[in-house]
Scaffold this active site. Sequence first.
Site, PDB file in Angstrom:
ATOM      1  N   HIS A 136       0.792  -1.234   0.000  1.00 36.98           N
ATOM      2  CA  HIS A 136       0.000   0.000   0.000  1.00 36.98           C
ATOM      3  C   HIS A 136       0.824   1.284   0.000  1.00 36.98           C
ATOM      4  O   HIS A 136       0.259   2.374  -0.070  1.00 36.98           O
ATOM      5  CB  HIS A 136      -0.927   0.028   1.221  1.00 36.98           C
TER       6      HIS A 136
HETATM    7  C1  UD1 Z   1      -1.981   5.887   5.570  1.00 30.62           C
HETATM    8  C2  UD1 Z   1      -0.667   6.447   6.103  1.00 30.62           C
HETATM    9  C3  UD1 Z   1       0.411   5.362   6.048  1.00 30.62           C
HETATM   10  C4  UD1 Z   1      -0.039   4.095   6.739  1.00 30.62           C
HETATM   11  C5  UD1 Z   1      -1.380   3.654   6.202  1.00 30.62           C
HETATM   12  C6  UD1 Z   1      -1.896   2.479   6.990  1.00 30.62           C
HETATM   13  C7  UD1 Z   1      -0.101   8.803   5.762  1.00 30.62           C
HETATM   14  C8  UD1 Z   1       0.665   9.761   4.943  1.00 30.62           C
HETATM   15  N1  UD1 Z   1      -0.201   7.574   5.295  1.00 30.62           N
HETATM   16  O1  UD1 Z   1      -1.801   5.574   4.200  1.00 30.62           O
HETATM   17  O2  UD1 Z   1       1.569   5.836   6.692  1.00 30.62           O
HETATM   18  O3  UD1 Z   1       0.924   3.103   6.490  1.00 30.62           O
HETATM   19  O4  UD1 Z   1      -2.331   4.731   6.309  1.00 30.62           O
HETATM   20  O5  UD1 Z   1      -2.793   1.724   6.266  1.00 30.62           O
HETATM   21  O6  UD1 Z   1      -0.597   9.162   6.803  1.00 30.62           O
HETATM   22  N2  UD1 Z   1      -9.190   5.038   1.662  1.00 30.62           N
HETATM   23  C9  UD1 Z   1     -10.403   4.396   1.782  1.00 30.62           C
HETATM   24  N3  UD1 Z   1     -10.899   4.170   3.033  1.00 30.62           N
HETATM   25  C10 UD1 Z   1     -10.260   4.558   4.148  1.00 30.62           C
HETATM   26  C11 UD1 Z   1      -9.027   5.222   4.026  1.00 30.62           C
HETATM   27  C12 UD1 Z   1      -8.506   5.453   2.786  1.00 30.62           C
HETATM   28  O7  UD1 Z   1     -11.020   4.020   0.792  1.00 30.62           O
HETATM   29  O8  UD1 Z   1     -10.768   4.309   5.239  1.00 30.62           O
HETATM   30  C13 UD1 Z   1      -8.597   5.258   0.327  1.00 30.62           C
HETATM   31  C14 UD1 Z   1      -8.918   6.635  -0.247  1.00 30.62           C
HETATM   32  O9  UD1 Z   1      -9.074   6.485  -1.635  1.00 30.62           O
HETATM   33  C15 UD1 Z   1      -7.645   7.403   0.044  1.00 30.62           C
HETATM   34  C16 UD1 Z   1      -6.549   6.325  -0.024  1.00 30.62           C
HETATM   35  O10 UD1 Z   1      -7.184   5.151   0.431  1.00 30.62           O
HETATM   36  O11 UD1 Z   1      -7.431   8.449  -0.862  1.00 30.62           O
HETATM   37  C17 UD1 Z   1      -5.320   6.634   0.786  1.00 30.62           C
HETATM   38  O12 UD1 Z   1      -5.662   6.922   2.142  1.00 30.62           O
HETATM   39  P1  UD1 Z   1      -4.688   7.816   3.080  1.00 30.62           P
HETATM   40  O13 UD1 Z   1      -5.211   7.856   4.457  1.00 30.62           O
HETATM   41  O14 UD1 Z   1      -4.377   9.104   2.430  1.00 30.62           O
HETATM   42  O15 UD1 Z   1      -3.329   7.029   3.030  1.00 30.62           O
HETATM   43  P2  UD1 Z   1      -3.017   5.482   3.222  1.00 30.62           P
HETATM   44  O16 UD1 Z   1      -2.492   4.980   1.933  1.00 30.62           O
HETATM   45  O17 UD1 Z   1      -4.187   4.813   3.838  1.00 30.62           O
HETATM   46  N1  UDP Z   2      -3.839  -5.730   9.185  1.00 27.96           N
HETATM   47  C1  UDP Z   2      -5.117  -6.221   9.474  1.00 27.96           C
HETATM   48  N2  UDP Z   2      -5.896  -6.684   8.446  1.00 27.96           N
HETATM   49  C2  UDP Z   2      -5.475  -6.680   7.151  1.00 27.96           C
HETATM   50  C3  UDP Z   2      -4.174  -6.177   6.865  1.00 27.96           C
HETATM   51  C4  UDP Z   2      -3.395  -5.705   7.914  1.00 27.96           C
HETATM   52  O1  UDP Z   2      -5.523  -6.260  10.639  1.00 27.96           O
HETATM   53  O2  UDP Z   2      -6.236  -7.119   6.289  1.00 27.96           O
HETATM   54  C5  UDP Z   2      -2.998  -5.211  10.293  1.00 27.96           C
HETATM   55  C6  UDP Z   2      -1.658  -5.868  10.448  1.00 27.96           C
HETATM   56  O3  UDP Z   2      -1.747  -7.001  11.279  1.00 27.96           O
HETATM   57  C7  UDP Z   2      -0.810  -4.755  11.060  1.00 27.96           C
HETATM   58  C8  UDP Z   2      -1.438  -3.489  10.542  1.00 27.96           C
HETATM   59  O4  UDP Z   2      -2.686  -3.850   9.990  1.00 27.96           O
HETATM   60  O5  UDP Z   2      -0.915  -4.747  12.473  1.00 27.96           O
HETATM   61  C9  UDP Z   2      -0.547  -2.878   9.479  1.00 27.96           C
HETATM   62  O6  UDP Z   2      -1.197  -1.816   8.887  1.00 27.96           O
HETATM   63  P1  UDP Z   2      -0.726  -1.179   7.509  1.00 27.96           P
HETATM   64  O7  UDP Z   2       0.079  -2.163   6.756  1.00 27.96           O
HETATM   65  O8  UDP Z   2      -1.944  -0.631   6.875  1.00 27.96           O
HETATM   66  O9  UDP Z   2       0.132   0.077   7.984  1.00 27.96           O
HETATM   67  P2  UDP Z   2       1.685   0.309   8.347  1.00 27.96           P
HETATM   68  O10 UDP Z   2       2.059  -0.615   9.436  1.00 27.96           O
HETATM   69  O11 UDP Z   2       2.479   0.120   7.090  1.00 27.96           O
HETATM   70  O12 UDP Z   2       1.710   1.738   8.755  1.00 27.96           O
END
Ligand code: UD1
Ligand code: UDP
Length: 358
Positions: free
Chosen positions: A205
């Site tokens: 992601h």
């Molecule tokens: C964010 C964090 C990242 C973290 C990740 C965990 C930042 C800069 N990024 O990335 O560090 O690793 O969360 O998963 O803070 N969207 C949905 N539903 C949601 C949330 C997001 O559909 O509940 C979609 C939207 O299209 C959105 C995109 O995902 O534009 C990205 O969401 P965003 O919160 O900007 O960043 P993440 O990639 O989720």
């Molecule tokens: N995770 C979860 N369900 C999923 C995928 C991930 O519960 O389908 C959990 C995973 O066990 C971990 C956390 O989400 O604890 C990691 O989140 P993510 O990879 O979105 O963010 P990051 O750690 O890179 O910030």
Amino acid sequence: MKICIILGTRPEIIKMSPIIRECQRRCLGFFILHTNQHYTENLDRIFFKELNLPWPKYNLNIGSGTHGVQTGKMLIDIEKVLIKENPDVVLIEGDTNTVLAGALTAAKLHIKVGHIEAGLRSYYKDMPEEINRIVTDHCSDYLFAPTQNTKKILISEGIPKTKILITGNTIVDTVYQNLKLVKRKSKILKKLNLKKDKYFLLTIHRSENVDKKEKLKEIFEGLKLIYNKINLPIICSIHPRTKKKIKEFKLRIPEGIKFIEPVGYLDFLNLESNAKLILTDSGGIQEEACILKVPCVTLRDNTERPETLEVGSNILVGTDSEKIFIGVKKIIDKKRNWKNPFGSGKSAKIIINELLKT
Ligand code: UD1
Ligand code: UDP
């Protein structure tokens, strides 16, 4: 003492859960402020229910947006709550935009900031989280560094030793607290018809990986190679960002990859624990793979979790298809005898003890 716990995304809810439990256990005055950076049921509410957490006192409904818009809205709305509540300390965990906004707002209001998971650095500033880590650490009064290495990094940046405490990572607490429940409650292997060690688990992601068509395509080529040569299914919990990009780029899903919607924590722990190997660009999953003794191939050129490389649970392969496949071959049969470098699962206790000292 009045504690404000700010969180906004899936990993923050998961990694803050032991802190919230510890506050409850000791009957401390605390409240949760949720920015709703993540808002989809299976990235958000599912974890409150499953981990048995109290609902946030405040939901800011910030949602998605560009970095400026998202962070800006958070600053405005978090400030209103902090002025109204006037907590003694704000706790944040990790490196998201929510964390940056929480730290910045609290610091400007002269409210003490405690950063859990302080001192992590990828030394790659194109990664949005790297900026968030640096600014947050330098706004913080309590730096809860998970390891010796992260403490050293903070000291090298001029942060006074007196502000830093090595605590381990709360993800160990979360894993240990929930692993017991997995056997009893998770039916995901049966549901997906999977057997232990007979599948790979994938998550991807990071914006650096999925927002560029060529990069994502090259990663898919690597997955194709793995499936063609090793012939084990690759189960991928698909992040909404990645799902959106695959659709936008009109990419074909390679044979052998099975996409599933994001699952709850118990199901994911189950999938991780029983996988032959994990491929990921997630920060938290590199740690969990290490704790669960499952080899990990990280689809990045750098990591802010070098401890996993040092103990040998993880390797960095970048996003080149050949390199991904070579990496998988290299680590797939690795003896799983490494030591978890992230602490003994008592991080929440250590962190709350430290707060209560002052
Ligand atoms: C964010 C964090 C990242 C973290 C990740 C965990 C930042 C800069 N990024 O990335 O560090 O690793 O969360 O998963 O803070 N969207 C949905 N539903 C949601 C949330 C997001 O559909 O509940 C979609 C939207 O299209 C959105 C995109 O995902 O534009 C990205 O969401 P965003 O919160 O900007 O960043 P993440 O990639 O989720
Ligand atoms: N995770 C979860 N369900 C999923 C995928 C991930 O519960 O389908 C959990 C995973 O066990 C971990 C956390 O989400 O604890 C990691 O989140 P993510 O990879 O979105 O963010 P990051 O750690 O890179 O910030």
